[in-house]
Each structure stands twice: as structure tokens, then as C-alpha cells.
Write an enzyme that holds these catalytic residues in place. Sequence first.
Site, mmCIF file in Angstrom:
data_model
loop_
_atom_site.group_PDB
_atom_site.id
_atom_site.type_symbol
_atom_site.label_atom_id
_atom_site.label_comp_id
_atom_site.label_asym_id
_atom_site.label_seq_id
_atom_site.Cartn_x
_atom_site.Cartn_y
_atom_site.Cartn_z
ATOM 1 N N LYS A 180 22.024 -61.229 56.747
ATOM 2 C CA LYS A 180 23.362 -61.515 57.266
ATOM 3 C C LYS A 180 23.703 -60.428 58.286
ATOM 4 O O LYS A 180 22.947 -59.491 58.509
ATOM 5 C CB LYS A 180 24.424 -61.496 56.147
ATOM 6 N N SER A 238 22.090 -70.243 57.848
ATOM 7 C CA SER A 238 23.308 -69.445 57.742
ATOM 8 C C SER A 238 23.502 -68.478 58.902
ATOM 9 O O SER A 238 24.604 -67.966 59.104
ATOM 10 C CB SER A 238 23.313 -68.659 56.427
ATOM 11 N N SER A 298 17.027 -70.681 55.971
ATOM 12 C CA SER A 298 18.249 -71.498 56.007
ATOM 13 C C SER A 298 18.960 -71.315 57.338
ATOM 14 O O SER A 298 18.593 -70.467 58.155
ATOM 15 C CB SER A 298 19.186 -71.106 54.859
ATOM 16 N N SER A 333 27.602 -70.520 55.339
ATOM 17 C CA SER A 333 26.998 -69.265 54.919
ATOM 18 C C SER A 333 27.634 -68.802 53.619
ATOM 19 O O SER A 333 28.854 -68.621 53.542
ATOM 20 C CB SER A 333 27.190 -68.190 56.001
#
Length: 266
Positions: A124, A69, A67, A231
Site C-alpha cells: 500500500k 488495490s 490484486s 482497497s
Amino acid sequence: MDFALIMFVLLLVSGSISLLDRYSLANSRAAGVAEPWWVEYAKSFFPVILIVFCIRSFLAEPFKIPSGSMIPTLQVGDFILVNKFTYGIRLPIINQKIVQLNNPARGDVMVFHYPENPSIDYIKRVVGLPGDVVEYRDKHLSINGVEQVQVADGDYNYVESGLNFVHTERRDETLGERRHALLVNPSMPNVHLNSVAEFKGHENCTYSESTVRCTVPAGNYFMMGDNRDNSRDSRYWGFVPDNQIVGRAFLVWMNFSDLKRIGSPI
């Protein structure tokens, strides 16, 4: 099924067959009789499986970014390597730490088991350490009352899911000793309040339309994506406990859509 568990089962099966043949089956075979195919395959694949299992469990593991994010740091389609030992040596499968080495540092890009579904791995950036007070207000991040410096770096446009054109602002931010790029969309809220889950430690956080403020519990970390307004991170599902850490991302080793990204440090 978890890939590490599959590898472990294959390792046990091939290893057991190899041992069984060495200490029992081989002695009962007549001279000149070939090994059964399943014995031959097990003995051939056992060392390969053992090496791959050890590398993935204790040294480095590959992941693919699914993705956007973490744009602009990581692009969709990046294949990355994750250091499995930098935060300590853990037993595979159960993820139990047996040797303590380093703790996650503010600014690290970290892979972890998603708290809402541990069978899924997320990536992250580490924003808050245990005991930190993290505040996100008007697109700016403060740690323990100190606003983290952001420097505007022009516009950044990208295509989402091959369909939607997204216009954002690119900024440089310094977290601890790490400087990194991030994206913000000033027209979007800091957090979509109706998407916040009832996570463990929710009482440590307060929410409003302009501000998210959380005190990170002991043994936990607060994570955010670099693409701040695209996100789903600790603002929504809470904190990452130490026992769900996988490792620190450190290198892009392949992107079939953009070969120039090969070798990019993270």
C-alpha cells in the site's frame, strides 16, 4: 512455509554438508573415489543459495501484485522489486532491525507483513506517519488538518478479476514530495463500516458514514491503496508497526500481460 525460511534451511544444510566434507569426509575417502551425489550437490548449490539468500534478505526482493488495490500505480500481474535496505538493515527470518537508515516517507509505496496475518505480504502507500492525524472525508485526504491537493484527471475504466467492468474517476494527489495517481468512485462510501475490524489501536480512530479519522501511534504507519474504493487498508485493519515493514517498492521488472510496463518506476 516462508520462502526466506526455506532458503535459510537449505543454506544451513548445504553449508553444513560442504564443511563436513572438507574437514572430515574427504579425508576418509580413498584416492580416486568420487564424492557421494549428495555431497556434490550440496557443494554445488551452496554458493548459489548463499548469493540468492543475501540478495533477497538485504538488497532487493521480488513480489507479484495479486490484486487491483493499487491501480493505477500498479497493475494486477506486475512483478515488482522491493528495496530491502532503504529503511534499515534487518535480520532475515525474524525481521529485527539492526541498522537504522531512513524512515518511511509519506507517499512511499511500501511492502509489509499484513497485521492480521503476518505470513501474508501486503503493498500500500504510506499516508500517515507516527503522530499524524489522518482524516479521509468525502474522497479527500487531510493530514494534520491540511487537505492534500487533488487534481481531476478524467475517467479511468478497468476490468476486475477478468469479469466486472469498473468505472472510476482518476485524480492526481500530492503526498509530501510524492505526486501520484489514484482512483475514486464517488458513488461508494468512504469506508464500509461493517467491514472494520477490532484492531490494535482502534481507540485512536473514529468512524462515520462520511469520515474516517485516526491518530497514528508512535512507531506505526497508516496505509492506503491508490484504488481508494477497492482497497482493504488501514481504514479497516489498523496500523502497520515498524517491525512488520519489508521494504520500499521501486520498480516494475516484468508484466507478462503488458510488456510495456517493464522498467516502470514506482
